[in-house]
Motif scaffolding. Structure first.
Motif, PDB file in Angstrom:
ATOM      1  N   PRO A  14     -18.852 -35.109 -10.332  1.00 28.68           N
ATOM      2  CA  PRO A  14     -19.616 -35.546 -11.522  1.00 28.68           C
ATOM      3  C   PRO A  14     -20.941 -34.797 -11.685  1.00 28.68           C
ATOM      4  O   PRO A  14     -21.328 -34.467 -12.809  1.00 28.68           O
ATOM      5  CB  PRO A  14     -19.859 -37.039 -11.250  1.00 28.68           C
ATOM      6  CG  PRO A  14     -18.800 -37.434 -10.284  1.00 28.68           C
ATOM      7  CD  PRO A  14     -18.581 -36.228  -9.420  1.00 28.68           C
ATOM      8  N   LEU A  15     -21.631 -34.510 -10.572  1.00 35.51           N
ATOM      9  CA  LEU A  15     -22.929 -33.848 -10.673  1.00 35.51           C
ATOM     10  C   LEU A  15     -22.795 -32.433 -11.225  1.00 35.51           C
ATOM     11  O   LEU A  15     -23.481 -32.042 -12.169  1.00 35.51           O
ATOM     12  CB  LEU A  15     -23.606 -33.813  -9.294  1.00 35.51           C
ATOM     13  CG  LEU A  15     -24.189 -35.143  -8.784  1.00 35.51           C
ATOM     14  CD1 LEU A  15     -24.750 -34.969  -7.377  1.00 35.51           C
ATOM     15  CD2 LEU A  15     -25.281 -35.643  -9.723  1.00 35.51           C
ATOM     16  N   VAL A  16     -21.905 -31.648 -10.616  1.00 33.51           N
ATOM     17  CA  VAL A  16     -21.728 -30.268 -11.069  1.00 33.51           C
ATOM     18  C   VAL A  16     -21.055 -30.245 -12.434  1.00 33.51           C
ATOM     19  O   VAL A  16     -21.339 -29.388 -13.271  1.00 33.51           O
ATOM     20  CB  VAL A  16     -20.915 -29.459 -10.046  1.00 33.51           C
ATOM     21  CG1 VAL A  16     -20.747 -28.009 -10.498  1.00 33.51           C
ATOM     22  CG2 VAL A  16     -21.592 -29.496  -8.677  1.00 33.51           C
ATOM     23  N   GLY A  17     -20.170 -31.200 -12.666  1.00 33.58           N
ATOM     24  CA  GLY A  17     -19.458 -31.249 -13.938  1.00 33.58           C
ATOM     25  C   GLY A  17     -20.368 -31.470 -15.140  1.00 33.58           C
ATOM     26  O   GLY A  17     -20.032 -31.085 -16.262  1.00 33.58           O
ATOM     27  N   ASN A  18     -21.548 -32.076 -14.906  1.00 36.82           N
ATOM     28  CA  ASN A  18     -22.481 -32.290 -16.016  1.00 36.82           C
ATOM     29  C   ASN A  18     -22.924 -30.984 -16.659  1.00 36.82           C
ATOM     30  O   ASN A  18     -23.164 -30.923 -17.868  1.00 36.82           O
ATOM     31  CB  ASN A  18     -23.713 -33.053 -15.517  1.00 36.82           C
ATOM     32  CG  ASN A  18     -23.418 -34.521 -15.286  1.00 36.82           C
ATOM     33  OD1 ASN A  18     -22.508 -35.083 -15.900  1.00 36.82           O
ATOM     34  ND2 ASN A  18     -24.174 -35.151 -14.395  1.00 36.82           N
ATOM     35  N   SER A  19     -23.032 -29.940 -15.837  1.00 38.49           N
ATOM     36  CA  SER A  19     -23.471 -28.651 -16.380  1.00 38.49           C
ATOM     37  C   SER A  19     -22.326 -27.649 -16.504  1.00 38.49           C
ATOM     38  O   SER A  19     -22.458 -26.654 -17.218  1.00 38.49           O
ATOM     39  CB  SER A  19     -24.567 -28.055 -15.490  1.00 38.49           C
ATOM     40  OG  SER A  19     -24.106 -27.909 -14.154  1.00 38.49           O
ATOM     41  N   TYR A  20     -21.209 -27.903 -15.813  1.00 43.15           N
ATOM     42  CA  TYR A  20     -20.112 -26.934 -15.808  1.00 43.15           C
ATOM     43  C   TYR A  20     -18.911 -27.384 -16.625  1.00 43.15           C
ATOM     44  O   TYR A  20     -17.962 -26.635 -16.804  1.00 43.15           O
ATOM     45  CB  TYR A  20     -19.679 -26.661 -14.357  1.00 43.15           C
ATOM     46  CG  TYR A  20     -19.433 -25.198 -14.061  1.00 43.15           C
ATOM     47  CD1 TYR A  20     -20.490 -24.317 -13.936  1.00 43.15           C
ATOM     48  CD2 TYR A  20     -18.140 -24.719 -13.895  1.00 43.15           C
ATOM     49  CE1 TYR A  20     -20.275 -22.975 -13.657  1.00 43.15           C
ATOM     50  CE2 TYR A  20     -17.910 -23.378 -13.618  1.00 43.15           C
ATOM     51  CZ  TYR A  20     -18.981 -22.515 -13.497  1.00 43.15           C
ATOM     52  OH  TYR A  20     -18.775 -21.189 -13.230  1.00 43.15           O
ATOM     53  N   GLY A  21     -18.916 -28.649 -17.076  1.00 43.98           N
ATOM     54  CA  GLY A  21     -17.832 -29.121 -17.921  1.00 43.98           C
ATOM     55  C   GLY A  21     -16.958 -30.157 -17.254  1.00 43.98           C
ATOM     56  O   GLY A  21     -16.818 -30.196 -16.020  1.00 43.98           O
TER      57      GLY A  21
END
Length: 491
Positions: A99-106
């Motif tokens: 979820p953390l990385v997905g906020n900026s990576y999709g």
């Protein structure tokens, strides 16, 4: 020992050749069916999985291989430790990192990372079984397992991509491959974990495995942090270009170096009581490896601008220059891939940690300085760092087993110089004689030309080296080739 090493190396090399040829075919098909952005999403997620996988294994399989006796109670504790780490990290990646990385990576990236995190649980449940097979020199079983699962998962991946599954073609095929591999491993060994856990047994291998874990983490950090920087700063398409170039080189490493390294770990562990034998083994292995690694790497650097577009398509042109930059790392790679095994066998696994720490810090610093200039600059920085830190690594080898740096370097010098001369000759032909030819035609001309140039230069400048190398390679070769490789008896 020589017989076991020869048999193990032969099966490992055969499996590596088969797997890498089949993987190359699958990789080419997927590169043509998927676009760089789709590749980049999975490549970025795989970086997190590869680093976490090192923690899951924890150096424990190497510690079990190193022990004088195999004890099921100790192996049981190791099994539950690996499995517990796998579950813990899988949950952490799926619930926190995704979820953390997905906020900026999709959102797609978050789902891909969560799905791939299951790999950690599956591999944690089979790590001890792999260690038992390696300890018993049962590389034949390991080879058959890897070849079978590689074919099945590869075909499924291509089929899913053709049907339009996109990134999920890569994800599902990897999960199926890892699961099938683990099932085969369980069936191949008689070890079955019991419902018990001993902190005393954990302590018995924890010290050795902690040094290995630290070393492997440093190696992975040095290898993967550059990819994280490329993906995080430049985006999925850039990391796809970087990873395609890196993957092309890694296929060569898997064929040329890793099979010998895998067998060497088991063989060196049996020589831990004899420092002189370890030193001789290290020199022989690096010398033998250099005969094939040097022409493979330098040759790949010479033809990469044609090799990558012909195989993967014109959309991967930048990856070809990444491959050129990475291929020039051949000298440090040939020397470095056997350092860890020889140092660990000497009982100085702490030294492998220092070598890996030094190299990893250098990689991170070099990648951070170069990332704004693009993936090709990052690859060039990695190669430069490797050359600068090799003297330090060789000094650690000297402390562990007594091999002087100059001995190690001189051992690979004849094939290194011959391969360098070959690469210069092939590059001159490409630029001066065939500048207007198609990439395919240049490949058809330059590949055999490179082989002839290398053999000619090696025979011209190192006849004694060639004879020694043939003697070392003969036991590892298939029977039809042994008679050819075995030199005629001296008068």
């Amino acid at each position: 020992m020589k017989k076991n090493l020869a048999s193990s190396s032969l099966w490992s090399i055969s499996a590596a050749l088969f797997n890498n040829l089949s993987t190359m075919v699958v990789f080419i098909a997927l590169a043509r069916l998927l676009n760089p952005t789709e590749f980049g999403i999975v490549a970025f997620a795989t970086v997190f999985i590869d680093i976490s996988r090192i923690v899951v294994l924890g150096g424990i399989p190497d510690a079990l291989i190193q022990r004088k006796e195999w004890e099921d109670d100790v192996a049981t504790t190791a099994f539950w430790t690996n499995l517990g780490l796998g579950v813990l990290l899988s949950v952490a990646l799926a619930a926190i990192a995704a979820p953390l990385v997905g906020n900026s990576y999709g959102g797609t990236f978050a789902l891909v990372l969560a799905a791939l995190s299951l790999v950690l649980i599956i591999e944690g449940a089979s790590a001890v079984h792999v260690a038992k097979l390696r300890r018993e020199f049962r590389h034949k079983m390991i080879a058959k397992r890897s070849m079978t699962t590689n074919i099945v998962s590869g075909l499924l991946g291509v089929g899913f991509a053709y049907l339009g599954w996109g990134v999920w073609a890569l994800v599902v095929s990897r999960l199926i491959g890892v699961t099938g591999s683990s099932v085969i491993l369980w069936r191949a060994t008689d070890f079955r974990p019991r419902l018990r856990y001993s902190t005393e047994h954990l302590r018995s291998f924890a010290r050795f495995s902690s040094h290995i874990l630290g070393s492997q983490l440093m190696i992975q950090a040095g290898a993967q942090v550059p990819a994280i920087l490329v993906g995080g700063v430049l985006g999925p398409a850039a990391i796809a270009q970087y990873r395609v170039g890196w993957r092309s080189l890694n296929l060569i490493i898997s064929v040329v170096i890793l099979p010998i390294q895998t067998a060497a770990v088991s063989a060196f562990s049996r020589l831990s009581h004899d420092r002189a034998a370890l030193a001789g083994g290290y020199l022989r292995v690096t010398r033998t490896c250099a005969v094939v690694s040097c022409p493979a790497f330098f040759g790949l650097a010479a033809v990469a601008p044609d090799f990558v577009p012909v195989l993967f398509g014109p959309q991967w042109t930048e990856a070809s220059w990444v491959l050129v930059a990475l291929s020039l790392i051949v000298g440090p790679t040939t020397l470095g891939y056997f350092e860890g095994a020889s140092i660990a066998a000497s009982g100085r696994s702490d030294l492998t940690f220092y070598a890996s720490l030094f190299a990893s810090i250098g990689n991170i610093a070099a990648a951070a300085a170069a990332v704004t200039f693009g993936p090709v600059a990052v690859a060039a920085a990695m190669t430069l760092r490797a050359h600068l830190t090799t003297p330090f690594s060789l000094r650690l080898v000297e402390r562990a087993i007594g091999v002087r740096p100059v001995q190690a370097i001189l051992g690979i010098l004849p094939p290194y110089l011959a391969a360098m001369g070959m690469a210069i000759g092939v590059t001159a032909v490409r630029w001066l004689i065939l500048p207007d030819a198609t990439p395919l035609l240049r490949l058809i001309v330059c590949l055999p030309l490179g082989g002839v140039l290398y053999l000619g230069l090696l025979l011209l400048g190192g006849r004694k080296f060639v004879r020694t190398a043939r003697e070392e390679l003969a036991p590892l070769a298939p029977k039809p080739l042994r008679k050819f490789l075995q030199p005629a008896p001296r008068d």
